[in-house]
Motif scaffolding. Structure first.
Motif, short mmCIF file in Angstrom:
data_model
loop_
_atom_site.label_atom_id
_atom_site.label_comp_id
_atom_site.label_asym_id
_atom_site.label_seq_id
_atom_site.Cartn_x
_atom_site.Cartn_y
_atom_site.Cartn_z
N ARG A 35 0.82 -1.22 0.00
CA ARG A 35 0.00 0.00 0.00
C ARG A 35 0.85 1.26 0.00
NH1 ARG A 35 -5.47 -1.38 3.28
NH2 ARG A 35 -5.98 -3.21 2.05
N SER A 36 1.97 1.24 0.71
CA SER A 36 2.82 2.44 0.71
C SER A 36 3.45 2.66 -0.66
CB SER A 36 3.90 2.34 1.79
OG SER A 36 4.80 1.30 1.51
N ASN A 37 3.86 1.58 -1.35
CA ASN A 37 4.42 1.73 -2.70
C ASN A 37 3.37 2.21 -3.68
OD1 ASN A 37 6.95 0.94 -1.89
ND2 ASN A 37 6.78 -1.15 -2.66
N LEU A 38 2.16 1.67 -3.58
CA LEU A 38 1.08 2.11 -4.47
C LEU A 38 0.73 3.58 -4.23
CD1 LEU A 38 -1.23 -1.03 -4.36
CD2 LEU A 38 0.22 -0.29 -6.26
N SER A 47 -6.72 3.27 2.55
CA SER A 47 -5.79 3.30 3.68
C SER A 47 -4.45 2.72 3.25
CB SER A 47 -6.36 2.46 4.83
OG SER A 47 -5.40 2.30 5.85
N VAL A 48 -3.38 3.15 3.88
CA VAL A 48 -2.06 2.56 3.65
C VAL A 48 -1.66 1.66 4.81
CG1 VAL A 48 -1.22 4.34 2.08
CG2 VAL A 48 -0.85 4.59 4.54
N ARG A 49 -2.58 1.44 5.74
CA ARG A 49 -2.31 0.61 6.92
C ARG A 49 -2.26 -0.86 6.53
NH1 ARG A 49 -1.31 3.23 11.22
NH2 ARG A 49 -1.95 1.60 12.62
N CYS A 50 -1.55 -1.64 7.31
CA CYS A 50 -1.41 -3.08 7.08
C CYS A 50 -2.78 -3.75 7.16
CB CYS A 50 -0.47 -3.67 8.12
SG CYS A 50 -0.30 -5.47 8.01
N PRO A 51 -3.16 -4.50 6.13
CA PRO A 51 -4.47 -5.18 6.15
C PRO A 51 -4.50 -6.38 7.09
CG PRO A 51 -3.29 -5.75 4.16
CD PRO A 51 -2.46 -4.71 4.87
N LEU A 52 -3.32 -6.83 7.55
CA LEU A 52 -3.27 -8.00 8.43
C LEU A 52 -3.39 -7.64 9.90
CD1 LEU A 52 -0.40 -10.04 6.72
CD2 LEU A 52 -2.86 -10.04 6.23
N ASP A 55 -1.58 -2.28 12.45
CA ASP A 55 -0.69 -1.65 13.44
C ASP A 55 0.37 -0.75 12.83
OD1 ASP A 55 -1.96 -2.79 15.60
OD2 ASP A 55 -0.56 -4.46 15.79
N GLY A 56 0.43 -0.68 11.52
CA GLY A 56 1.45 0.15 10.90
C GLY A 56 1.16 0.33 9.43
N ILE A 57 2.00 1.13 8.78
CA ILE A 57 1.89 1.34 7.35
C ILE A 57 2.43 0.11 6.64
CG2 ILE A 57 2.75 2.75 5.42
CD1 ILE A 57 2.72 5.12 7.36
N GLU A 58 1.71 -0.32 5.60
CA GLU A 58 2.12 -1.53 4.90
C GLU A 58 3.30 -1.25 3.97
OE1 GLU A 58 -0.06 -5.09 2.55
OE2 GLU A 58 -0.07 -3.13 1.57
N THR A 59 4.49 -1.56 4.46
CA THR A 59 5.72 -1.53 3.67
C THR A 59 6.23 -2.97 3.61
OG1 THR A 59 7.10 -1.23 5.62
CG2 THR A 59 6.32 0.78 4.51
N GLU A 60 7.23 -3.21 2.79
CA GLU A 60 7.83 -4.55 2.76
C GLU A 60 8.36 -4.92 4.15
OE1 GLU A 60 8.47 -2.35 0.27
OE2 GLU A 60 8.18 -3.41 -1.62
N ASP A 61 9.06 -3.97 4.78
CA ASP A 61 9.60 -4.22 6.12
C ASP A 61 8.49 -4.60 7.10
OD1 ASP A 61 12.29 -4.25 6.54
OD2 ASP A 61 12.45 -2.17 7.17
N PHE A 64 6.55 -8.20 6.20
CA PHE A 64 7.33 -9.43 6.32
C PHE A 64 8.14 -9.55 7.60
CE2 PHE A 64 6.85 -8.72 1.71
CZ PHE A 64 6.12 -9.85 1.42
N VAL A 65 8.38 -8.44 8.31
CA VAL A 65 9.21 -8.49 9.52
C VAL A 65 8.46 -8.06 10.77
CG1 VAL A 65 11.32 -7.64 10.61
CG2 VAL A 65 11.29 -8.06 8.15
N HIS A 66 7.76 -6.91 10.72
CA HIS A 66 7.22 -6.31 11.94
C HIS A 66 5.75 -6.60 12.21
CE1 HIS A 66 11.03 -4.34 12.31
NE2 HIS A 66 10.90 -3.82 11.10
N CYS A 67 5.01 -7.03 11.23
CA CYS A 67 3.59 -7.34 11.42
C CYS A 67 3.45 -8.50 12.40
CB CYS A 67 2.97 -7.70 10.06
SG CYS A 67 1.25 -8.20 10.16
N LYS A 68 2.46 -8.44 13.27
CA LYS A 68 2.32 -9.50 14.27
C LYS A 68 2.04 -10.86 13.63
CE LYS A 68 -2.44 -8.32 15.49
NZ LYS A 68 -3.30 -7.79 16.54
#
Length: 182
Positions: A35-38, A47-52, A55-61, A64-68
């Protein structure tokens, strides 16, 4: 001609399908349709928030790393392989996780299959959450990782025939007879 400054070399693992290697390359080079790249490319999103986890902006980091959801999956993968005390605060550390585990060199290529499969499975789950009419079960992701990595190693690894039960229980024990072949 040298690669652009943002280009990051990716180890290609012939055991995983090409689409999985390409997915890993795209993750490492910021080429995923997060979402952040788009948003940065001018795509209008709700929204640019993580769909999973939201808790944060959906970036690659993040995805794949910080999402619960990702953290739980990586914890399960590390427990499955009986790898203690390994951390990966950054995406690059995660993608090269197989190089920094106490498994030994003979298991590196096989653990890399699992790492790439996990990254690919997280992305597939994320897409199913967004695009599927039926909400996917988060509980099935880990079993999918085990099954896909097993199938790819057995079908694409040279002279490797694994016992599925041993693989699901302890991959290092299942792989021990085959680690010098590849």
């Amino acid at each position: 001609m040298s690669p652009p400054a943002s280009y990051v070399a990716t180890r290609w693992n012939r055991i995983v399908p090409l689409k999985v290697n390409i997915n890993t390359w795209r993750v490492m080079n910021g080429r995923m349709a997060t979402r952040s790249n788009l948003d940065r490319r001018g795509v209008d999103l709700d929204s640019v928030r993580c769909p999973l986890c939201d808790d944060g902006i959906e970036t690659e980091d993040h995805i794949f790393v910080h999402c619960k959801v990702a953290k739980e999956l990586w914890s399960d993968v590390l427990k499955w392989w009986r790898i203690p005390n390994v951390s990966f605060p950054f995406l690059q550390d995660l993608v090269h996780l197989a190089d920094h585990t106490p498994l030994g060199e003979k298991f590196t290529k096989f653990f890399d299959v699992v790492v790439q499969t996990t990254i690919w499975s997280i992305w597939r789950y994320r897409n199913n959450v967004i695009f599927s009419a039926k909400k996917p079960s988060k509980n099935l992701i880990f079993n999918d990782i085990k099954m896909h990595s097993f199938n790819w190693i057995v079908s694409r690894g040279r002279k490797v025939s694994l016992n599925r039960i041993m693989w699901f229980d302890h991959p290092c024990n299942a792989l021990s007879p085959f680690c010098t072949v590849i």
